[in-house]
Design an enzyme around this catalytic site. Structure first.
Site, short mmCIF file in Angstrom:
data_model
loop_
_atom_site.label_atom_id
_atom_site.label_comp_id
_atom_site.label_asym_id
_atom_site.label_seq_id
_atom_site.Cartn_x
_atom_site.Cartn_y
_atom_site.Cartn_z
N SER A 183 0.79 -1.23 0.00
CA SER A 183 0.00 0.00 0.00
C SER A 183 0.82 1.28 0.00
CB SER A 183 -0.95 0.00 1.19
OG SER A 183 -0.25 -0.24 2.39
N HIS A 211 -5.62 -3.56 -2.02
CA HIS A 211 -5.36 -2.60 -3.10
C HIS A 211 -5.29 -3.29 -4.47
CE1 HIS A 211 -4.53 0.93 -0.56
NE2 HIS A 211 -4.11 0.03 0.31
N LYS A 241 -11.86 0.51 -0.61
CA LYS A 241 -10.91 1.14 -1.53
C LYS A 241 -11.53 1.22 -2.93
CE LYS A 241 -7.31 -0.19 1.63
NZ LYS A 241 -7.30 1.02 2.45
#
Ligand SMILES: Cc1ncc(COP(=O)(O)O)c(C=O)c1O
Length: 393
Positions: A183, A211, A241
Site C-alpha cells: 500500500s 489494493h 478502496k
C-alpha cells in the site's frame, strides 16, 4: 494541577516538531476525483477510491433503497442477531467475485487480519510474513501464538530460506502471508512465485488484496491476475478502496469460512455493518464484474502519470499500480510539498514514519478513474514548478 496524561501531549508536540503528525483535512461533500477540502476545490490525489465508485449514482441508489427496506442499523453483532439476508446475499456475491467456494464479510479489512490471522495456527506452527505487510497483518501476526519469521520485502530467496529452515525444524503447519499490492509503494507481490514456493514446501498462502480488488486481474484482484484462483488458500480484502463502499471481505473454501466466523473475535464481538453498506457493496461488485472499462481507464491514466512524473525527475520507487509515490526522503520536506500542492488545488498526502521507514517519506499519489488527462497535466505542472522551487528535481 498537572494532568496525568500531560506526557501524551508532550509526545505529540515532539512528533509534530519532527513532521510526523497527521494533518486532518475535511472533505465537504463526496469523495470523487474533484473534491472540496477545507473550503478549497482540489483534485483528489489521496483517496483509495481508485474506480471513483464511492459517489456512483447506482451505489447511492442501492444505499437509499436498503435504508427504506432495512432501516439504518443492523441492531446487533453479526453472531447474535445482526446478520440480515442482505448480508448473506453479499457473502454469496463475494464468492462469485473471487471465484471461491464461499465468502463472508467482516466489519473492516483490518478486522479480518487482526481477527482471523491469530486463529489460523496454533503454538508450534509458523507464520511467514513479508516485512512490508500492512499494519493490520502485523497486528494479526503479533496476536498469534504461532512462531514467526519475517522475510525481506518480496525477496523470494529469503522466503525460500525461511521455508527450508521451517522444513528442517519440522514445522507441520505454516502460512505465508503477503499483501497483494503493497500500500505504500504500489508494487505487486510475486504471487506466482510465492504460491509455487509455498506448494513446494507444503505451506498455505494468505493474501491481502485490499489494493488489488478493482485493479488487478480485470478488477477481480490478485488471484485472477496470476491465474491462482483455486490455489490461494485465504484471500481477504476490503470494500473501502476501489470498490467505493465499506467493510472487510474473506474468500476461500467453506471450511475456512465456517471456521473463521466461529473463531474471529473481531467478528464475534463487534456489530454488523449497517444493511445499506451491504447493499452498496453488492452493487459495487456487480459493477466491477459487468463493466471493465473503468478498470481499463484507470490503467491508462496510471501509465501516463507514472511515465510523465518520472520524466520530470521524480523517483516513483517500486510502483507498478495506481499507487505512484513521489519519493522525497525527509518527512518535513514531504509535508511541505503536500502543503504546497494543496495551495495549488491538489489534495495529496505526505506519508511519513511510522507508515514508512524514517527517511523514506513520500507523497503517495493515487490515481482515480474519474480524472482525465487535463487533471493529470495540471498535477504534473504543479509537480514540476514545486519540485524546482524546493530543489527536489
Ligand atoms: C493492505 C491493507 N489491508 C487492510 C486494510 C484495512 O482495510 P479497511 O479499511 O477495510 O479496514 C488496508 C487499509 O488501509 C490496507 O491498505
Amino acid at each position: 494541577m498537572t494532568k496525568k496524561t500531560e506526557y501524551l501531549q508532550k509526545k505529540y508536540e515532539e512528533m509534530k516538531e519532527e513532521g510526523l503528525t497527521w494533518k486532518i483535512r475535511d472533505l465537504e461533500g463526496p469523495s470523487t476525483a474533484h473534491v472540496t477540502v477545507d473550503g478549497k476545490e482540489c483534485i483528489m490525489l489521496a483517496s483509495n477510491n481508485y474506480l471513483d465508485l464511492a459517489n456512483h449514482p447506482e451505489l447511492r441508489k442501492a444505499a437509499k433503497e436498503a435504508v427504506d427496506k432495512y432501516g439504518a442499523g443492523a441492531g446487533s453483532d453479526w453472531s447474535i442477531a445482526g446478520t440480515m439476508d442482505i448480508h448473506e446475499e453479499l457473502w454469496d456475491k463475494i464468492a462469485e467475485f473471487k471465484e471461491t467456494e464461499a465468502g463472508m464479510t467482516y466489519q473492516t479489512g483490518f478486522a479480518v487480519n487482526a481477527g482471523l490471522i491469530p486463529q489460523l495456527l496454533e503454538k508450534g506452527d509458523l507464520l511467514i510474513s513479508d516485512e512490508l505487510n500492512h499494519g493490520s497483518i502485523i497486528d494479526g501476526v503479533r496476536l498469534s501464538r504461532a512462531d514467526k519469521m519475517i522475510y525481506g520485502h518480496s525477496d523470494m530467496g529469503e522466503l525460500e530460506d525461511c521455508l527450508k529452515q521451517a522444513q528442517e525444524e519440522g514445522y507441520e503447519r505454516m502460512f505465508v502471508i503477503t499483501d497483494g499490492v503493497f500500500s505504500m509503494d504500489g508494487d505487486i507481490a510475486k504471487m506466482d512465485e510465492i504460491q509455487d514456493l509455498a506448494d513446494e514446501y507444503g505451506a498455505m498462502t494468505y493474501v491481502d488484496d485490499a489494493h488489488g480488488e478493482g485493479i488487478l486481474g480485470d478488477g477481480r484482484g490478485i488471484a485472477r491476475e496470476f491465474n491462482l484462483e483455486d490455489r490461494i488458500d485465504v484471500e481477504m480484502g476490503t470494500f473501502s478502496k476501489a470498490l467505493g463502499g465499506f467493510g472487510g471481505m474473506l474468500a476461500g473454501d467453506e471450511g475456512l469460512i465456517n471456521y473463521a466466523y466461529n473463531t474471529s473475535r473481531t467478528w464475534l464481538l463487534s456489530a454488523a455493518f449497517p444493511p445499506h453498506v451491504a447493499a452498496v457493496n453488492i452493487k459495487a461488485l456487480d459493477l466491477v464484474m459487468e463493466e471493465t472499462e473503468r478498470v481499463e481507464k484507470l490503467w491508462d491514466l496510471t501509465e501516463y502519470f507514472k511515465k510523465e512524473i518520472e520524466s520530470l525527475g521524480y523517483d516513483t520507487g517500486r510502483s507498478e499500480t495506481p499507487i505512484i509515490p513521489a519519493m522525497i526522503g525527509d518527512s518535513r520536506k514531504a509535508q511541505k510539498l503536500a502543503d504546497r500542492l494543496y495551495d495549488e488545488g491538489i489534495f495529496a498526502l505526505a506519508i511519513v514514519y511510522p507508515m514508512v521507514a524514517k527517511g523514506q517519506a513520500r507523497i503517495r499519489n493515487q490515481i482515480n478513474a474519474g480524472m482525465d488527462y487535463d487533471d493529470l497535466d495540471y498535477i504534473l505542472n504543479a509537480y514540476e514548478k514545486l519540485g524546482k522551487e524546493m530543489d527536489l528535481i
